[in-house]
Design an enzyme around this catalytic site. Structure first.
Site, PDB file in Angstrom:
ATOM      1  N   ASN A 144       0.856  -1.189   0.000  1.00 52.04           N
ATOM      2  CA  ASN A 144       0.000   0.000   0.000  1.00 52.04           C
ATOM      3  C   ASN A 144       0.894   1.242   0.000  1.00 52.04           C
ATOM      4  O   ASN A 144       2.118   1.133   0.048  1.00 52.04           O
ATOM      5  CB  ASN A 144      -0.971  -0.024   1.191  1.00 52.04           C
ATOM      6  CG  ASN A 144      -0.250  -0.042   2.512  1.00 52.04           C
ATOM      7  OD1 ASN A 144       0.439   0.898   2.876  1.00 52.04           O
ATOM      8  ND2 ASN A 144      -0.373  -1.145   3.240  1.00 52.04           N
ATOM      9  N   ARG A 145       0.283   2.405  -0.054  1.00 51.20           N
ATOM     10  CA  ARG A 145       1.026   3.650  -0.266  1.00 51.20           C
ATOM     11  C   ARG A 145       1.615   4.257   1.000  1.00 51.20           C
ATOM     12  O   ARG A 145       2.128   5.360   0.981  1.00 51.20           O
ATOM     13  CB  ARG A 145       0.127   4.692  -0.929  1.00 51.20           C
ATOM     14  CG  ARG A 145      -0.335   4.300  -2.311  1.00 51.20           C
ATOM     15  CD  ARG A 145      -1.076   5.456  -2.974  1.00 51.20           C
ATOM     16  NE  ARG A 145      -1.770   5.016  -4.171  1.00 51.20           N
ATOM     17  CZ  ARG A 145      -1.183   4.843  -5.353  1.00 51.20           C
ATOM     18  NH1 ARG A 145       0.106   5.089  -5.493  1.00 51.20           N
ATOM     19  NH2 ARG A 145      -1.878   4.435  -6.391  1.00 51.20           N
TER      20      ARG A 145
END
Ligand code: CTP
Ligand code: CA
Length: 223
Positions: free
Chosen positions: A34-35
């Site tokens: 994920n970011r």
């Protein structure tokens, strides 16, 4: 002008922090991620250490380096993060700032997946353990203060309030991570601190300032 030194309000306390994303392998060369950059968790670890806490910092593969003055435990997956957290207890307080992957690939391949003419692979996913809920649900060894984050992209406060109750943690730091805010991967954050006693919306500020304010609140709560 030189900054005034920060008072060592967390001296003698053991603080556990999770930070960064987790990576969940698909095969030896690919993963689900994920970011999360780990910036907010790293700032929190630094702020707690600056106030004199002994900090165990359990981090996934973050894009920012871990803070200095903490014990860094590097993990890759959610399962490894849970094990590292359990091994780090007991703690006076736990701050779960990691963006833990919600799912892992059920049978990650031992070899690199190949295009074999049979079409794209189907990845079966299973839910990861909830580390925050596990720590908040401990009996005797539960940290006195358990703080979670709620990264949301819509209905932020409603989701965050429900999350606090569902997970059994004491505080939730709610933030809007929709892409327009630039918060995920950025240097600023706009959070609302949700406790049993009420809610405080903090103005948008640097992640370092959010961390300092949260660390001061934690010190007050443990005093
Ligand atoms: N968290 C955790 N372990 C997980 C998932 C989340 O410890 N497997 C923690 C995060 O570190 C954060 C809090 O729980 O402090 C909330 O994470 P979030 O992703 O917002 O909540 P979820 O329960 O995963 O719900 P959803 O992503 O479906 O909104
Ligand atoms: Ca999640």
């Amino acid at each position: 002008a030189a900054l005034a030194p920060v008072a060592r309000t967390l001296g003698g306390k053991h603080l556990l922090v999770t930070s960064g994303p987790t990576h969940e392998p698909i095969d030896p060369v690919r993963y689900i991620a994920n970011r999360s950059s780990g910036a907010q968790g790293t700032a929190i670890g630094a702020a707690l250490a600056e106030r004199g806490a002994r900090v165990t910092f359990v981090t996934g593969p973050a894009s920012v380096p871990p803070p200095s003055g903490v014990e860094v435990i590097r993990v890759e997956t959610a399962g490894e993060m849970l094990a590292a957290v359990q091994a780090a207890l007991p703690a006076d307080a736990a701050v779960m700032a990691a963006a833990v992957a919600d799912w892992h690939v059920v049978s990650a391949s031992g070899q690199k997946l190949k295009k074999d003419g049979g079409g794209p692979p189907t990845l079966a996913l299973a839910q990861n353990p909830d580390i925050l809920a596990a720590v908040a649900g401990l009996g005797e060894s539960r940290p006195r203060l358990v703080v979670g984050f709620a990264a949301e992209t819509e209905n932020v406060l409603e989701h965050a309030r429900a999350k606090r109750l569902r997970k059994g943690c004491d505080w939730i730091v709610a933030n809007d991570v929709s892409s327009a805010t630039g918060i995920m991967g950025g240097t600023e954050n706009a959070v609302t601190l949700i406790t049993a006693g009420g809610e405080e919306a903090w103005e948008r500020m640097g992640k370092d300032a959010v961390a300092a304010r949260l660390a001061d609140r934690i010190a007050q709560a443990l005093a």
